[in-house]
Write an enzyme that holds these catalytic residues in place. Structure first.
Site, short mmCIF file in Angstrom:
data_model
loop_
_atom_site.label_atom_id
_atom_site.label_comp_id
_atom_site.label_asym_id
_atom_site.label_seq_id
_atom_site.Cartn_x
_atom_site.Cartn_y
_atom_site.Cartn_z
N HIS A 122 0.81 -1.23 0.00
CA HIS A 122 0.00 0.00 0.00
C HIS A 122 0.84 1.28 0.00
CE1 HIS A 122 -3.72 -2.13 0.38
NE2 HIS A 122 -3.45 -2.60 1.59
N ASP A 157 -3.24 -10.60 -2.37
CA ASP A 157 -3.80 -10.03 -1.14
C ASP A 157 -5.24 -9.60 -1.39
OD1 ASP A 157 -2.50 -8.57 1.59
OD2 ASP A 157 -4.30 -7.60 0.81
N HIS A 159 -6.71 -7.01 -0.40
CA HIS A 159 -6.76 -5.56 -0.65
C HIS A 159 -5.91 -5.23 -1.87
CE1 HIS A 159 -7.42 -6.02 3.75
NE2 HIS A 159 -8.38 -5.14 3.52
N ASP A 241 -5.18 -12.63 3.51
CA ASP A 241 -6.41 -12.11 4.07
C ASP A 241 -7.63 -12.34 3.17
OD1 ASP A 241 -5.13 -10.38 2.35
OD2 ASP A 241 -5.17 -8.66 3.72
#
Length: 306
Positions: A122, A157, A159, A241
Site C-alpha cells: 500500500h 492479497d 486488498h 487475508d
C-alpha cells in the site's frame, strides 16, 4: 529447497493495542513454517537507502525516518503507525526482498519467501498508508531489472496493492497483476486502471467470492496476461487475508486455494521464467488462517525449489 528470509528485528515494529497488523502475525507465520522440512532459513539483511530510492524519493525517506519516536507511537495516518523499532524493521524488509531477488538471480536458490513486516504493497511513492512504509515488492522488482528485462508482480492479497501499482505505473518492464475484493480498502483496483504502458491488470472480486471463481479469474485473466508478458522473474505479494476467516474482508478462500494459486504461479514461472519466484508476506489477520495459509504457500514453493 526454498530460502526463507526473516528476522527477529521485524518484531520491533510494534503497533498500538488492538491493531490487526501486529507482532503476533509473524510469530504465527514462523511457527507454521517450522513444520516444513528442508527450508533454508537466512537472516534478513539491512537494506540500503539506495535501494529504497529506486521507488521513493529521498525527501519521503527522510520524512519517515524523522517520524520515528523514541517511545510510544506516531501515526502517519489513521491505520499506519511507527514506533522506535519501525525504521529498523522497515529497512530490513527492503534488504530481505533485495537479497531474495539477488539469491534467485544468481542461482543460489530457485525461489524464496520473505517473512517480513511491516508489509509494503500500500505504500505509494510519497505516502505511507495501509500499515505500509516502503514498497518492498516494487523495490525488489527494480533490483531485478538490473539483471533481466521483464518482471511480473502477482498480488493475491485481498486488498488492492495501490502502492505497488503507483510505483510501477510508468515502468513498462514490470507487469502488475492483482486480484482483490471490491469494494474494499483502499478503493483502487478497477479494471480500467491499466498503467501507462498497459502494464497493469486488475481483476476485482465480489465479496463472497470463493475458490472456484478465483480459479476462473486466474485461468481466464491473470495467468494469460502474465504468460503473454513473458517475465524473466515473478514476484508475489502474498497476502493471506482472502481467507474465509479473515476479519478484515469477505472473500471465502481456503488453504487449498492458496495451494492452488501458488502451484499455478510456479507452473507459469517454470514455463517462462526459469522457475524464478520471490514471494513476500503482505496481509492476513486471523492468526490461525494466516499460519495455515502461509504454510500451504511455502510448502508448494519448497516442493518446486529443488
Amino acid at each position: 529447497m526454498t530460502t526463507v528470509y526473516t528476522s527477529d528485528i521485524f518484531n520491533s515494529h510494534v503497533t498500538p493495542p488492538g491493531h490487526p497488523e501486529r507482532v503476533d502475525r509473524l510469530h504465527a507465520v514462523r511457527a507454521a513454517l517450522e513444520g516444513i522440512e528442508g527450508l533454508d532459513h537466512r537472516e534478513a539483511p539491512v537494506g540500503a537507502e539506495a535501494d529504497i530510492e529506486r521507488c521513493h524519493p529521498q525527501r519521503y525517506i527522510d520524512r519517515v525516518r524523522a517520524a520515528i519516536p523514541d517511545d510510544g507511537w506516531v501515526s502517519l495516518d489513521g491505520d499506519t503507525h511507527v514506533t522506535a523499532g519501525s525504521w529498523d524493521a522497515a529497512i530490513r524488509g527492503v534488504g530481505a526482498n533485495v537479497a531474495a531477488v539477488e539469491a534467485v538471480l544468481t542461482g543460489d536458490t530457485k525461489n524464496a519467501f520473505v517473512a517480513c513486516r511491516p508489509p509494503g504493497h500500500h505504500a505509494e511513492r510519497e505516502t505511507a498508508m495501509g500499515f505500509c512504509l516502503f514498497g518492498n515488492v516494487a523495490i525488489a522488482a527494480q533490483r531485478a531489472l538490473d539483471e533481466v528485462d521483464r518482471v511480473a508482480i502477482i498480488d493475491f492479497d485481498v486488498h488492492h496493492g495501490n502502492g505497488t501499482q503507483d510505483l510501477v505505473w510508468n515502468e513498462e518492464r514490470v507487469l502488475f497483476a492483482s486480484t482483490h475484493q471490491m469494494p474494499l480498502y483502499p478503493g483502487t483496483g478497477a479494471p480500467d486502471e491499466r498503467g501507462a504502458h498497459d502494464n497493469v491488470v486488475n481483476v476485482p472480486l465480489n465479496p463472497g467470492t470463493g475458490g472456484a471463481a478465483m480459479r476462473q479469474a486466474y485461468e481466464g485473466l491473470v495467468l494469460p496476461a502474465v504468460r503473454a508478458f513473458a517475465p524473466e522473474m515473478i514476484l508475489i505479494s502474498a497476502g493471506f487475508d482472502a481467507h474465509a476467516n479473515d476479519p478484515l474482508a469477505n472473500l471465502m478462500w481456503t488453504e487449498d486455494d492458496f495451494t492452488w494459486v501458488t502451484r499455478a504461479i510456479c507452473d507459469l514461472a517454470d514455463d517462462v521464467a526459469g522457475g524464478r519466484v520471490v514471494s513476500t508476506l503482505e496481509g492476513g489477520y486471523d492468526l490461525d488462517a494466516l499460519g495455515a495459509s502461509a504454510a500451504a504457500h511455502v510448502r508448494v514453493l519448497n516442493e518446486r525449489g529443488g
